[in-house]
Enzyme design. Structure first.
Site, mmCIF file in Angstrom:
data_model
loop_
_atom_site.group_PDB
_atom_site.id
_atom_site.type_symbol
_atom_site.label_atom_id
_atom_site.label_comp_id
_atom_site.label_asym_id
_atom_site.label_seq_id
_atom_site.Cartn_x
_atom_site.Cartn_y
_atom_site.Cartn_z
ATOM 1 N N ASP A 38 0.830 -1.198 0.000
ATOM 2 C CA ASP A 38 0.000 0.000 0.000
ATOM 3 C C ASP A 38 0.874 1.261 0.000
ATOM 4 O OD1 ASP A 38 -2.666 1.133 0.305
ATOM 5 O OD2 ASP A 38 -1.971 1.815 2.268
ATOM 6 N N GLU B 72 1.928 0.223 -4.717
ATOM 7 C CA GLU B 72 0.946 1.212 -5.130
ATOM 8 C C GLU B 72 1.631 2.569 -5.224
ATOM 9 O OE1 GLU B 72 -3.324 3.148 -3.696
ATOM 10 O OE2 GLU B 72 -1.730 2.751 -2.274
#
Ligand code: CA
Length: 615
Positions: free
Chosen positions: A329, A358
């Site tokens: 993330d 990400e």
């Protein structure tokens, strides 16, 4: 997972120890022999634990250094798990003088055979992204549990809905039937937060699956079931922040465990400050040290103990659950030197392991900075093998709905791929039309299913690793109000026994849902078997009159993809594509199954894609 510790506390009630000393946690709770990197750092938490003397007596498992930090309730033990260490249980003793005041039985497990050389996800795969709270409630008994503050409320779009690991297990047949080969599940670790606990990005215990999803053992079972099917499991991890109810927030090891500000300070979310040669220090600092949200304390990965904690936690999960990949993330938000060290360490232990970060940036050059091996001016190497193609996602959302122009319409796809020179490895990029953080693709297309089909055909034939967000295959949208994260993550119909519809079965789906389901299923399954799409070269032609043509090819086969972005059917002369077509006389169109015996002209229906295997 803390079974040994609990057992120990049962056997030796705390009252027999000194009043002041407790032993609450040792993390990682166990480890393995046989890693290349022999160092291990244990976080030990307990009341006044730093006043003890620690000893370990186990062959090959050597206590090198005991580190104290600001808070006397912590110790960080540097240990070495040498090559001579055999699997077994070591005793860690905590003493005051000659008196044992704490004891932890530390297990060193044997690594599974082939653990280091495991394969990982790649362009051979099609990833299916599942938000576990919203997919299927396989076990209603775990919906509300003592000690977990948020209760299930399906009427609240931002609340917990009760989905769990059992629900995913129950529908692996469905997922596999769609042709999916890899599962990416949003974070599963405990999120004991009073609100928004369903999405998983506010972790309150890094070593524990949220009991409302199931246990650590249930996660292992899921991993085994996925592997038995020849599929892969990708774990979502969050290094940037934890949840404000994380246990250590009540008793931080040191003030700099998290990035602190005089008052709540939000990150500016401008990940570009890292690559921007002109970024001010104030902006860069706020980006990396600012908090993602009020309930998401920003971890300070520049603190060496935080760094080790996170790196070891990820290795622990890979080894424990037999993971085939990681999705990280908010990858640019933590300190990037630490992230590089993490990536390097993972590759040291698992040379074929794939990690997708990400890196939500809008330009190919900015994203490419983060892919391992990029020739960055500042010398930074991320050690991150894979990135998400956010620029392509952005282009896909616009390409089919705009008027055709020099810079608009289908040419967007062409232009984005034309910038692949920036990427060290363009085929190791995850391509997608939507995910859990954005409106569903159909929302950006005024629910025009033809455009969804075009997007799916595109991500399943272009370079890279396609990812499909759960529910896209049954026309899920964000619903009437088209806003809010909760609506991007609606319940899969049929995942709850009380649902009036069961879209997991063909009988339960509407005709329109079956139409898109069949379309995606056919393409995914064809792609699964098409090496040329996995690893073949890509070549494209400048779009003309709203028609975009590209080829995927290798020594053995060639596939021609023709996208017609016009509102009317188009017939094109194919002379322009002779550098590929001259070798071929006929072809088979994959979606219709039709044979094409004359390749000199091709007709493509309005707003559609044809995919031709050339013969
Ligand atoms: Ca449940």
């Amino acid at each position: 997972m803390h079974r040994l510790l609990s057992l120990l506390l049962l056997l030796f009630p705390l009252s027999i120890f000194s009043q002041e000393i407790t032993l609450n946690r040792v993390e990682p709770p166990f480890w393995w022999t046989g890693f290349k990197n022999t160092s291990l750092q244990l976080l030990v938490h307990g009341n006044n634990i730093s006043s003890t003397n620690v000893s370990v007596n186990y062959p090959g498992f050597v206590l090198k250094k005991v580190n104290k930090v600001e808070n006397p309730n912590y110790l960080f033990l540097d240990l070495s798990v040498g090559n001579s260490a055999q699997p077994g249980i070591a005793t860690i003793l905590f003493k005051q003088g000659n008196k044992v005041v704490g004891k932890y039985l530390y297990e060193l497990k044997a690594r599974k055979k082939g653990s280091a050389s495991r394969a990982s996800f790649s362009s051979h795969d099609v990833i299916y992204l599942v938000m576990p709270d919203r997919f299927s409630n396989g076990d209603t008994a775990n919906d509300n549990l003592p000690g977990m503050v948020e209760q299930v409320d399906r009427t609240n779009k931002d609340g917990r809905h009760g989905g769990d690991l059992k629900g995913i297990m129950d529908h692996l047949d469905y997922v596999q039937d769609l042709g999916i080969t890899a599962l990416w599940i949003n974070p599963l670790q405990e999120n004991n937060m009073s609100k928004y606990s369903y999405h998983g990005y506010s972790i309150t215990d890094y070593y524990k699956i949220d009991p409302r999803f199931g246990s650590n053992e249930d996660y292992l079972k899921l991993s085994d079931a996925v592997h038995k099917r020849g599929m892969k499991l990708i774990k979502d991890m969050v290094f940037n922040h934890c949840g404000s109810n994380h246990w250590w927030m009540q008793d931080l090891p040191s003030r700099d465990w998290v990035n602190q500000w005089p008052e709540f300070t939000r990150t500016n979310y401008r990940a570009g400050t890292f690559t921007d040669p002109y970024a001010s220090q104030a902006d860069s600092n706020m980006f990396v040290r600012g908090w993602f949200d009020i309930t998401m304390p920003d971890l300070n990965q520049a603190n060496p103990y935080v760094k080790n904690y996170l790196i070891q936690n990820s290795i622990w999960w890979v080894e424990y659950a037999g993971l085939d990949g990681i999705r990280q993330d908010t990858h640019p938000y933590p300190f990037k030197e630490m992230m590089a060290e993490w990536g390097k360490r993972l590759q040291e232990e698992y040379p074929n392991f794939n990690v997708v970060g990400e890196c939500w940036l809008n330009y190919p050059a900015s994203v490419a900075y983060w892919q391992q091996g990029a020739k960055n001016k500042d010398g930074y190497n991320s050690w991150l093998p894979t990135v998400f193609d956010f620029p392509l996602y952005d282009a896909l959302g616009k390409a089919f709905s705009e008027p055709e122009g020099w810079n608009t319409g289908i040419v967007r796809l062409y232009e984005i791929l034309a910038q692949d020179f920036s990427y060290p490895d363009p085929n190791n990029i995850v391509v997608f039309a939507d995910n859990h953080d954005v409106n569903r693709f159909l929302d950006s297309q005024k629910d025009d299913v033809r455009k969804l089909k075009m997007a799916m055909a595109y991500i399943l034939t272009t370079r890279g690793i396609p990812e499909i967000y759960y529910g896209t295959e049954i026309l899920m949208t964000t619903g009437a109000d088209k806003s809010g994260d909760g609506n991007k993550r609606r319940d899969f119909p049929g995942g709850w026994s009380s649902d009036s519809q069961n879209a997991f079965t063909a009988q339960g789906r509407t005709n329109a849902e079956n139409d898109i389901h069949n379309y995606i299923r056919k393409l995914v399954r064809w792609r699964d078997a098409s090496e040329v799409i996995h690893t073949g070269k890509f070549r494209h032609f400048i779009p003309a009159d709203g028609v975009y043509v590209y080829f995927r090819y290798n020594e053995k086969s060639t596939v021609m993809v023709v996208m017609n972005n016009n509102e009317e059917s188009k017939t094109i002369e194919t002379k322009r594509y002779n550098e590929f077509l001259k070798k071929f006389k006929s072809g088979v169109e994959i979606i219709s199954g039709n044979s094409l015996n004359d390749l000199s002209k091709l007709t493509i229906p309005a707003k559609s894609v044809i995919i031709i295997e050339l013969k």
